[in-house]
Design a protein around this motif. Structure first.
Motif, short mmCIF file in Angstrom:
data_model
loop_
_atom_site.label_atom_id
_atom_site.label_comp_id
_atom_site.label_asym_id
_atom_site.label_seq_id
_atom_site.Cartn_x
_atom_site.Cartn_y
_atom_site.Cartn_z
N ASP A 1 43.78 37.97 30.66
CA ASP A 1 42.97 36.93 31.72
C ASP A 1 42.95 35.75 30.40
OD1 ASP A 1 41.12 35.00 32.67
OD2 ASP A 1 39.15 35.54 32.39
N GLU B 1 32.47 35.87 30.25
CA GLU B 1 33.38 35.96 31.68
C GLU B 1 33.61 37.90 31.77
OE1 GLU B 1 36.13 33.58 30.57
OE2 GLU B 1 35.11 31.89 32.31
N THR C 1 38.55 33.24 36.36
CA THR C 1 37.86 34.18 36.11
C THR C 1 37.34 34.67 37.87
OG1 THR C 1 36.35 33.93 34.52
CG2 THR C 1 35.32 35.50 35.88
#
Length: 356
Positions: free
Chosen positions: A140, A93, A48
């Motif tokens: 991600d 996140e 992250t």
């Protein structure tokens, strides 16, 4: 005893990768510049903060979208993060990225759109219908997500637990065999100590290049913590005596930092992506000294703050530590790679997609 199971698991992932590499199973090649950030291991390697870094870098020259599966959320399907969302609806996140980068209400207003979708190959075309001029789409935790073939694959590995010393699950923590590193276009060794010697960096590079492609650049990054930020804007600064609350995969570096800079009274460790409850909050308050401060992470902040508001608890003694990555060296070279592998080389603005 777990070795045979690790061999079996590794063999299964090998077959899966072979099917994608040979083209037997098709993958989506987006026409828009797409960067995948991920790792070979289960657990935190600092993805992250690195996604945050990329967003900060790329949004200077155009709109950026981020896409993750939204681990821990209670919803399904493609979803754009908005002010109305919580960690339950999009994951902690993505919510953190949204809070850091959204500039105004609406569809993630401003130049950054944060989205979630477990099926990225279906979500990316939806992003391209929202707007056609993305500077980049950042995926991600997508190194193992083979249905999408990005233009740039960034592989992260924790300095304290490098993939080349690990084994496939369940005997180790690898999601696939070590030679999966051959898909990486760049390798980032994360959570490095600031004083890491050049000779050790070179030794680590040699170990990595046993498994990566020849010539793949390797960079070393560390973490930098900022000054504590209050949950309440009018609150006083954080005190020196702190109770640390963490729900992250590897809290050891954070704990060491807090021990060095504060008087650590107690560390309450929760599982990664922990969903905080009222009893958790009661436990935190119970161990908090009268003159103490609760210190937590940005990721935990986005879950604790709503809980404090919901229960009517006093948030004035709660603070979080901002975090960012730093390069031990070579940051300019890394930025150059990101820019040279940019959308001008990949049909910027096209809403089409390709399969191979």
């Amino acid at each position: 005893m777990l070795k045979p199971l690790s061999w079996l698991y590794g063999g299964i992932t090998d077959v899966r990768n072979l099917l994608y590499d040979s083209g037997v199973v098709s993958s989506l090649r987006p026409a828009t510049y797409t960067i995948a950030v991920g790792n070979l291991t289960v657990g935190g390697t600092g993805k992250t903060p690195h996604v945050d870094y990329l967003v900060n870098l790329l949004k200077q020259t155009g709109p950026v979208a981020t896409l993750s599966r939204g681990y821990g959320r209670r919803t399904r399907g493609f979803r754009i993060v908005t002010d109305a969302d919580t960690a339950d609806t999009v994951g902690d996140e993505p919510l953190l990225l949204y809070r850091k980068h959204a500039e105004k209400p609406g569809i993630n207003g401003g130049d950054v759109l944060v989205s979630v979708g477990e099926k990225r190959a279906e979500a990316i075309p939806k992003l391209l219908t929202i707007r056609t001029d993305w500077r980049a789409i950042v995926l991600d935790d997508a190194f193992q997500h083979r249905p999408v073939r990005p233009q740039l694959n960034l592989l992260l590995t924790d300095y304290n637990r490098p993939f080349y010393d690990d084994e496939p699950f369940p005997g180790g923590r690898l999601r696939e065999r070590r030679h999966g590193a051959r898909r990486a276009d760049v390798v980032l060794v994360t959570k490095c100590p600031d004083e890491l010697e050049v000779s050790e960096q070179q030794a680590i590079q040699q170990r990595i290049r046993v498994y990566s492609r020849a010539g793949v650049p390797v960079f070393f990054t560390g973490l930098r913590y900022g000054s504590p930020v209050s949950f309440v804007e009018t609150s006083e600064k954080a005190g020196n005596r702190v109770v640390l609350v963490s729900g992250i995969a590897r809290p050891e570096p954070l704990e060491q930092y807090v021990k060095t800079h504060f008087d650590l009274v107690h560390h309450l460790r929760f599982a990664d992506h922990h969903r905080y409850t009222a009893p958790d909050l009661e436990r935190i308050v119970r161990v908090l000294p009268a003159d103490g401060t609760v210190l937590t992470t940005e990721k935990d902040f986005v879950k604790l703050a709503p809980l404090l508001a919901e229960t009517g608890a006093d948030a004035s003694r709660f603070h979080y530590l901002p975090i960012e990555i730093t390069f031990l060296s070579g940051e300019a070279e890394f930025k150059k790679i990101i820019e040279q592998t940019g959308p001008d080389r990949f049909n910027r603005g096209s809403v089409g997609v390709k399969k191979s």
